[in-house]
Design a protein around this motif. Structure first.
Motif, PDB file in Angstrom:
ATOM      1  N   GLU A  76       0.839  -1.198   0.000  1.00  0.00           N
ATOM      2  CA  GLU A  76       0.000   0.000   0.000  1.00  0.00           C
ATOM      3  C   GLU A  76       0.876   1.251   0.000  1.00  0.00           C
ATOM      4  N   LYS A  77       1.884   1.257   0.885  1.00  0.00           N
ATOM      5  CA  LYS A  77       2.755   2.425   0.993  1.00  0.00           C
ATOM      6  C   LYS A  77       3.675   2.541  -0.222  1.00  0.00           C
ATOM      7  N   THR A 117      -3.457   0.282 -10.224  1.00  0.00           N
ATOM      8  CA  THR A 117      -3.014   1.295  -9.267  1.00  0.00           C
ATOM      9  C   THR A 117      -2.865   2.651  -9.962  1.00  0.00           C
ATOM     10  N   ASN A 153      -9.766   4.240  -2.814  1.00  0.00           N
ATOM     11  CA  ASN A 153      -8.654   3.692  -2.058  1.00  0.00           C
ATOM     12  C   ASN A 153      -7.641   3.109  -3.045  1.00  0.00           C
ATOM     13  N   ALA A 181      -5.159   1.443  -2.491  1.00  0.00           N
ATOM     14  CA  ALA A 181      -4.631   0.145  -2.076  1.00  0.00           C
ATOM     15  C   ALA A 181      -5.545  -1.016  -2.478  1.00  0.00           C
TER      16      ALA A 181
END
Lengths: 282, 289
Positions: B230-231, B250, B264, B266
């Motif tokens: 995610e990061k 993404t 989101n 992620a």
């Protein structure tokens, strides 16, 4: 239509090993490749796409029917040299395609064998290596290159022979995303700027969205043949052939089922994003 | 304490020759029990050199690798043990199949561990089941298998050693989409059922994003990031400056978010991302013109 490669009603069988029963792969199979076009051939492992590439330049010969390259039948044994010069083949595994120890020499190997004057060879090698982004490594040892770098050298070796048609059999399977992008853009440039006919065999769907034509194979048969838009709008058929769609197409298909209106022609993430944003505008 | 820990790892090829090349520079990272850790990086970024040091195949020029707190390079015995506890599956492992039958090939590792015949048999059966090789293939020559089956047989050979950590270098390279999915499913299954830690080297950002708890990004032999997917994938710059390409999904989500849509980023599966978009649509969310 002006075809550079014509596959006419061929049968082709093979044995997995000596004395094993014959397995029939192609039966009365035909396919034409138009001069100057960019054709992508996709299919699962064992669908016959690699065999097809080898039939296109006479490495394999059909059991019946004929394959013509520039009007020359691959069955004409004494013309095979002409055929190989017209149709260059790039394979998946770069390790099987490197013949010398220095990058520059490896790329020069093909044109040397064609009897081209040394000055022109230098010119061709330079152009070819720059096209694949390997000019900086021209003096490096081929044994010290990474897999991706070797593959780009192998492609340069074919480019240096300036063939009219290049057939690439999963050329990017062993490359990283950046290497893959570089190879593909080099291949596209050759097609667009130099008019070289390109046949790209792959199972990466993202690689075929820019092709003029996409041919989908399943167990030795063509199950779809059309523009990328036409082919990717047939999600169910592709999935039944064990293929996956580009992420954009999956997103598009699922959103459209729920009332979004993203046109079939949308294939890239950028376009898809735009249409999604539009549907949220007030 | 982490299960496997790499500290200040360095590797220099052809030292004291004109061909000297530093492949790995000061890499720190760790793998906890039961974790799946991804390693990504451009060709030549040091991924393969790094994983070969992790199971003791290459001795680091400096730095250390510890397994359960013990240096694997401490002595012959620790190194010997590490090779069984840390299983490494190379790129294109099917080129290493060698024995007469698939069964014998898979049993090669466990036999070398000095196990009893019954135990070897149990391990071969369970490993081949896990990788999805049907029993009737075990008596065949490995060379009669299809590409995907060969790959799975080769992986089974390492799985049968029941390592605490399984390291796979590009396990899906060259496979078609179906073959790729089977290998990934197998990795998840192994991780879930046996709590084996997994380190996976891959060029496929989609797979890494979906599978991994943590991701190590290598660039020119250095670790430029080690964090959750995610990061990592939110830091577009780190990924792109490392010569990598963000997963297509993404990328789409990031540009939707930048244009004001509260998604989101992620969401690494198409299903989740689409669900969110449909929910926003149903709630009547509107972007300001």
């Amino acid at each position: 239509m002006d075809n550079i490669i014509e596959i006419k009603n061929i049968d082709f069988s093979y044995r997995e090993e000596e004395n094993a029963p014959l397995i029939k792969l192609f039966e009365n199979f035909s396919l034409n490749i138009e001069r100057g076009s960019f054709t992508a051939i996709i299919g699962h492992n064992g669908s016959g796409k690699s065999t097809l590439s080898r039939l296109m330049n006479g490495m394999y010969l059909p059991d019946s029917g004929e394959v013509f390259c520039e009007g020359i039948s691959t069955l004409e044994e004494d013309r095979r040299f002409d055929i190989r010069q017209n149709v260059g083949l790039v394979f998946q595994n770069p390790d099987n395609q490197i013949v010398t120890t220095v990058v520059f020499e490896d790329v020069a190997f093909g044109p040397e064998n064609l009897g081209i004057p040394p000055e022109e060879i230098k010119q061709r090698v330079e152009t070819a290596l720059k096209d694949v982004g390997m000019w900086e490594c021209r003096e490096d040892s081929t044994t010290k290159l990474s897999g991706g770098q070797k593959q780009r050298v192998a492609i340069a070796g074919i480019l240096a022979m300036e063939p009219k048609c290049i057939v690439l059999d999963e050329p990017t399977a062993m490359l990283d995303p950046k290497g893959r992008k570089e190879v593909l853009s080099a291949v596209k440039r050759l097609n667009k700027e130099k008019g070289i006919t390109v046949v790209l065999i792959t199972h990466y769907m993202e690689e075929v969205t820019d092709a003029d034509r996409v041919v989908v194979m399943k167990s030795g048969e063509i199950i779809l043949d059309g523009t990328p838009c036409e082919v990717f709008s047939k999600g169910d058929i592709l999935r039944s052939a064990d293929l996956t769609l580009p992420v954009t197409c999956d997103v598009k298909e699922m959103l459209n089922k729920e009332g979004f209106n993203i046109p079939d022609s949308v294939l890239t993430p950028e376009e898809c994003t735009e249409y999604i944003l539009k549907s949220f505008e007030g | 304490m982490a299960l496997l820990e790499a500290q200040k790892l360095e590797y220099i090829y052809s030292q004291k020759t004109p061909f000297v090349k530093q492949a790995v520079k000061g890499v720190d990272f760790c793998v906890e029990k039961g974790e799946i850790v991804g390693i990504i990086g451009h060709t030549g970024s040091g991924k393969s050199t790094l994983v070969q040091m992790l199971n003791g195949l290459l001795k680091p020029t400096s730095g250390s690798v510890t397994l359960n707190g013990e240096d694997i390079f401490a002595n012959k015995k620790s190194l010997h043990d590490a090779r069984f506890k840390i299983g490494l599956v190379f790129q294109y492992p099917e080129y290493q199949l060698f024995d007469e039958t698939v069964y014998k090939d898979i049993s090669f590792g466990p036999s070398n561990m000095g196990l009893e015949k019954d135990e070897i048999d149990r391990r071969v059966i369970s490993a081949s089941k896990l990788v999805g090789l049907p029993p009737h293939l075990l008596n065949k020559s490995p060379f009669d298998l299809s590409g995907g089956e060969k790959r799975r047989a080769a992986i089974a050979g390492v799985v049968a050693m029941e390592p605490e950590i399984l390291i796979l270098d590009e396990p899906t390279a060259g496979l078609d989409p179906k073959g790729r999915q089977r290998i990934l499913d197998m990795i998840v299954e192994l991780n879930k059922t046996t709590n084996t830690s997994v380190v996976i080297v891959s060029h496929n950002m989609e797979d890494i994003a979906k599978l991994c708890n943590k991701v190590l990004v290598l660039k020119g032999g250095e670790a430029v990031a080690f964090d959750t997917p995610e990061k990592i994938f939110a830091e577009t710059d780190i990924v792109e400056q490392s010569g990598l390409i963000l997963p297509a999904l993404t990328k789409m989500l990031i540009s939707l978010k930048n244009k004001g849509l509260p998604v989101n980023i992620a969401n690494f599966s198409v299903n989740d991302a689409v669900k969110e978009l449909i929910r926003l649509k149903k709630e009547g969310y509107k972007l300001d013109a």
